[in-house]
Design a protein around this motif. Structure first.
Motif, PDB file in Angstrom:
ATOM      1  N   THR A  31      -8.532  -0.498  -1.153  1.00 44.75           N
ATOM      2  CA  THR A  31      -8.617  -1.325  -2.364  1.00 44.75           C
ATOM      3  C   THR A  31      -8.940  -2.767  -1.962  1.00 44.75           C
ATOM      4  O   THR A  31      -8.483  -3.237  -0.923  1.00 44.75           O
ATOM      5  CB  THR A  31      -7.264  -1.307  -3.098  1.00 44.75           C
ATOM      6  OG1 THR A  31      -6.871   0.038  -3.333  1.00 44.75           O
ATOM      7  CG2 THR A  31      -7.335  -2.046  -4.423  1.00 44.75           C
ATOM      8  N   ALA A  33       2.720   8.681   3.005  1.00 44.12           N
ATOM      9  CA  ALA A  33       1.354   8.688   2.484  1.00 44.12           C
ATOM     10  C   ALA A  33       0.394   8.255   3.592  1.00 44.12           C
ATOM     11  O   ALA A  33       0.734   7.439   4.447  1.00 44.12           O
ATOM     12  CB  ALA A  33       1.248   7.755   1.287  1.00 44.12           C
ATOM     13  N   ASP A  54       0.858  -1.185   0.000  1.00 43.52           N
ATOM     14  CA  ASP A  54       0.000   0.000   0.000  1.00 43.52           C
ATOM     15  C   ASP A  54       0.895   1.237   0.000  1.00 43.52           C
ATOM     16  O   ASP A  54       2.076   1.175   0.375  1.00 43.52           O
ATOM     17  CB  ASP A  54      -0.996  -0.026   1.172  1.00 43.52           C
ATOM     18  CG  ASP A  54      -0.475   0.622   2.432  1.00 43.52           C
ATOM     19  OD1 ASP A  54       0.700   0.368   2.791  1.00 43.52           O
ATOM     20  OD2 ASP A  54      -1.234   1.349   3.085  1.00 43.52           O
ATOM     21  N   ALA A  55       0.362   2.351  -0.455  1.00 41.79           N
ATOM     22  CA  ALA A  55       1.180   3.559  -0.633  1.00 41.79           C
ATOM     23  C   ALA A  55       1.780   4.034   0.686  1.00 41.79           C
ATOM     24  O   ALA A  55       2.909   4.526   0.720  1.00 41.79           O
ATOM     25  CB  ALA A  55       0.338   4.665  -1.266  1.00 41.79           C
ATOM     26  N   HIS A  86       2.750   8.583  -5.574  1.00 46.30           N
ATOM     27  CA  HIS A  86       2.529   7.237  -5.016  1.00 46.30           C
ATOM     28  C   HIS A  86       2.938   6.138  -6.011  1.00 46.30           C
ATOM     29  O   HIS A  86       2.404   5.032  -5.969  1.00 46.30           O
ATOM     30  CB  HIS A  86       1.074   7.029  -4.570  1.00 46.30           C
ATOM     31  CG  HIS A  86       0.657   7.903  -3.432  1.00 46.30           C
ATOM     32  ND1 HIS A  86      -0.568   7.804  -2.825  1.00 46.30           N
ATOM     33  CD2 HIS A  86       1.316   8.894  -2.783  1.00 46.30           C
ATOM     34  CE1 HIS A  86      -0.657   8.710  -1.845  1.00 46.30           C
ATOM     35  NE2 HIS A  86       0.478   9.382  -1.816  1.00 46.30           N
ATOM     36  N   GLU A  89      -3.715   2.205  -3.080  1.00 48.33           N
ATOM     37  CA  GLU A  89      -4.256   2.995  -1.978  1.00 48.33           C
ATOM     38  C   GLU A  89      -4.990   2.092  -0.985  1.00 48.33           C
ATOM     39  O   GLU A  89      -5.534   1.046  -1.346  1.00 48.33           O
ATOM     40  CB  GLU A  89      -5.217   4.067  -2.503  1.00 48.33           C
ATOM     41  CG  GLU A  89      -4.595   5.036  -3.484  1.00 48.33           C
ATOM     42  CD  GLU A  89      -3.430   5.835  -2.912  1.00 48.33           C
ATOM     43  OE1 GLU A  89      -3.378   6.037  -1.677  1.00 48.33           O
ATOM     44  OE2 GLU A  89      -2.562   6.254  -3.704  1.00 48.33           O
ATOM     45  N   THR A 113      -0.814  -2.516   5.577  1.00 52.17           N
ATOM     46  CA  THR A 113      -0.050  -1.274   5.668  1.00 52.17           C
ATOM     47  C   THR A 113       1.041  -1.414   6.733  1.00 52.17           C
ATOM     48  O   THR A 113       1.228  -2.482   7.320  1.00 52.17           O
ATOM     49  CB  THR A 113      -0.995  -0.093   5.961  1.00 52.17           C
ATOM     50  OG1 THR A 113      -0.279   1.141   5.782  1.00 52.17           O
ATOM     51  CG2 THR A 113      -1.558  -0.156   7.378  1.00 52.17           C
ATOM     52  N   THR A 130      -5.619   6.159   4.558  1.00 48.92           N
ATOM     53  CA  THR A 130      -7.012   6.216   4.085  1.00 48.92           C
ATOM     54  C   THR A 130      -7.340   7.504   3.333  1.00 48.92           C
ATOM     55  O   THR A 130      -8.405   7.611   2.741  1.00 48.92           O
ATOM     56  CB  THR A 130      -8.010   6.084   5.264  1.00 48.92           C
ATOM     57  OG1 THR A 130      -7.842   7.196   6.156  1.00 48.92           O
ATOM     58  CG2 THR A 130      -7.807   4.788   6.022  1.00 48.92           C
ATOM     59  N   ASP A 131      -6.435   8.477   3.343  1.00 43.87           N
ATOM     60  CA  ASP A 131      -6.661   9.756   2.668  1.00 43.87           C
ATOM     61  C   ASP A 131      -5.573   9.945   1.608  1.00 43.87           C
ATOM     62  O   ASP A 131      -4.448  10.327   1.943  1.00 43.87           O
ATOM     63  CB  ASP A 131      -6.622  10.901   3.696  1.00 43.87           C
ATOM     64  CG  ASP A 131      -6.760  12.273   3.049  1.00 43.87           C
ATOM     65  OD1 ASP A 131      -6.960  12.341   1.816  1.00 43.87           O
ATOM     66  OD2 ASP A 131      -6.667  13.287   3.783  1.00 43.87           O
ATOM     67  N   PRO A 132      -5.881   9.691   0.326  1.00 39.14           N
ATOM     68  CA  PRO A 132      -4.854   9.781  -0.720  1.00 39.14           C
ATOM     69  C   PRO A 132      -4.226  11.162  -0.844  1.00 39.14           C
ATOM     70  O   PRO A 132      -3.128  11.291  -1.391  1.00 39.14           O
ATOM     71  CB  PRO A 132      -5.620   9.412  -2.005  1.00 39.14           C
ATOM     72  CG  PRO A 132      -6.828   8.671  -1.543  1.00 39.14           C
ATOM     73  CD  PRO A 132      -7.186   9.250  -0.211  1.00 39.14           C
TER      74      PRO A 132
END
Length: 523
Positions: A247, A317, A204-205, A219, A244, A272, A320-322
């Motif tokens: 997903t 990053a 994840d990012a 990202h 992200e 994550t 949960t908030d891109p």
């Protein structure tokens, strides 16, 4: 029928899990302790240490998954689990061989993961976050882009020895045969997702931003950095771009359906980093600051767009908030260093440690110590340095003062550096991690920051964060909306600051900063 969501956390010392229901109530928790439950791997605190080289046996993590799944199988919940996500200790890496990936895709439910994956890895000892043996690789990566500040601007952090790209670069240069035999590389977090999917999972990012290889703005992996860390083949070994949070990666492997009774439609989400998952579990808002006191100590703040990176903090990053970021400070010398001081000066007794912490004076009577028991990250220094009345001493006149000095020193460093990172609008401290169970340590934290300290009910923040991420991915709503519907963040107020002591601590900021610089210079 009730739905459940499972969160896993593969930390340094344990594999933990937390199961929640739709209302975010914790239904079941369990853990596997690596030292105690898997003694055949001969780890100490979950790791194998040889000077600055620190690793963990990859197969130990696989075997821990076997043990945890066996206990989950005995519960009435397993068939009603709708989604699984989780966390892994940041920066660690796993190196799959081609035959290993083939074995993963053809698992036989009659046999354990450990039996089937015992020869699955091109490298059997996974480098982990405590490793500090990649300084040459760090300098080379920074030089490529024009220095540490430029790398921080590009990836969110200057080059750090524990970051995955530098660990890969060391293997690429020093163990080329093993690197060439590697077909896929996971982070610890995506490794868990890979085991559950039965196929390779992307990172994840949020965790990808702990590698020094991902562009913090886009990202995406940065091609120049990938080539520097692992040549032309590294992009293929990473296989997929970061994804992200929220997903859905796919359904759980049929192996777990047949062996343990999972529903075939149970979804696997990106895993994550442990710090990101802790942030999720606490539903961090602007004005909140998490201080996590575990094997490593970390400070986490939620930063909106426009946040700037520094060369002594991390900009990562948000899970949960891109468009958001997680600002982080990370200290290697956390609970293990405190335990070392407890053993040396408080007869290995926490009650005596607490007595010295409450009743002794340290900073307030000019005894300041810096405890870089292991190679420290912030600042990059090693060794224990003590100053009494501004003079360098081998030990304090009253040796028991070391107990208070180690706690005060860590929190003074956090307070000063949080200000440099732009965290001056913090309104409250949210404490987590094992040492957050100690209210006396938290009182010192409160006094130094001049802020109230709260503690989340239930201490497994990262695995709870994983369970919430699993549910989030299956909702048709934002994370904020989901959390507003059912809060999981009940906080207990543990202590209020003694503002008189807070002012006295502030009076020592310049002295502390100067002595720290002296300690680093004399390392």
């Amino acid at each position: 029928m009730q739905n459940y969501y499972l969160g896993l956390d593969l930390s340094t010392q344990q594999l933990k899990c937390t199961l929640i229901n739709e209302a975010h109530d914790i239904i079941w928790e369990n853990s596997v302790n690596f030292d105690k439950d898997l003694p055949e791997f001969m780890t100490r605190h979950g790791a194998i240490v040889s000077d600055n080289v620190v690793t963990s046996p990859t197969l130990m993590w696989v075997k821990a998954m076997d043990l945890l799944m066996e206990t989950l199988k005995e519960t009435p919940y397993v068939g009603s689990i709708r989604g699984i996500s989780g966390a892994g200790q940041q920066h660690g890496s796993v190196y799959w061989s081609k035959s290993g990936m083939n074995s993963l895709s053809t698992l036989d439910e009659k046999s354990t993961l450990a039996d089937q994956l015992k020869d699955a890895f091109a490298i059997n000892q996974s480098p982990i976050w405590q490793d500090a043996s990649t300084t040459a690789e760090c300098r080379a990566l920074e030089e490529l882009v024009g220095g540490p500040a430029e790398l921080a601007k590009l990836t969110g952090s200057k080059a750090y020895e524990r970051f995955t790209g530098n660990q890969i670069a060391k293997i690429y240069r020093q163990n080329r045969n093993a690197f060439d035999e590697t077909t896929r590389i996971n982070l610890v977090s995506s490794f868990l997702a890979t085991l559950l999917l039965g196929e390779f999972s992307p990172v994840d990012a949020a965790d990808g931003s702990g590698t020094n290889m991902m562009n913090i703005a886009s990202h995406k992996w940065d091609e120049r950095l990938l080539k520097q860390c692992g040549g032309e083949d590294l992009a293929e070994k990473l296989a997929k771009q970061p994804v992200e949070g929220g997903t859905v990666l796919g359904n759980i492997s049929d192996y777990y359906v047949k062996r343990y009774g999972f529903d075939a439609e149970c979804k696997i989400m990106p895993f994550t980093g442990d710090n990101s998952a802790t942030l999720v579990s606490m539903n961090l808002k602007e004005g909140d600051c998490v201080v996590s006191l575990g094997t490593s100590d970390t400070v986490l703040v939620y930063l909106k767009k426009g946040a700037a990176s520094t060369t002594e903090s991390h900009l990562m990053a948000h899970p949960t908030d891109p468009d958001g970021f997680m600002g982080m400070l990370c200290y290697k010398n956390g609970s293990l260093a405190r335990e070392f001081i407890r053993d040396e000066y408080a007869e290995s007794n926490w009650d005596l440690f607490n007595d010295y912490l409450i009743n002794k004076q340290a900073v307030l009577n000019d005894c300041i110590g810096f405890y870089y028991w292991m190679q420290e990250i912030i600042p990059f220094a090693k060794g224990i340095h003590r100053f009494e009345k501004n003079k360098d001493v081998n030990d304090f006149s009253d040796k028991t003062v070391n107990v208070k000095a180690i706690v005060e020193s860590q929190f003074m460093s956090m307070k000063i550096r949080l200000g440099r990172m732009g965290g001056n609008n913090v309104k409250r401290i949210l404490a987590s991690g094992g040492a957050a169970a100690n209210p006396h340590i938290l009182q010192v934290l409160s006094n130094i920051f001049g802020l109230p300290v709260y503690r989340q009910k239930g201490m497994n923040g990262a695995s709870l964060g994983g369970a919430l991420l699993a549910k989030f991915a299956l909702q048709n709503k934002s994370f904020e909306e989901m959390m507003a519907e059912y809060s999981s963040t009940e906080m207990d107020l543990i202590c209020e600051p003694d503002l008189t002591k807070h002012k006295e601590y502030l009076n020592h900021v310049t002295q502390f900063t100067n002595l720290e610089a002296s300690a680093i210079h004399n390392k």
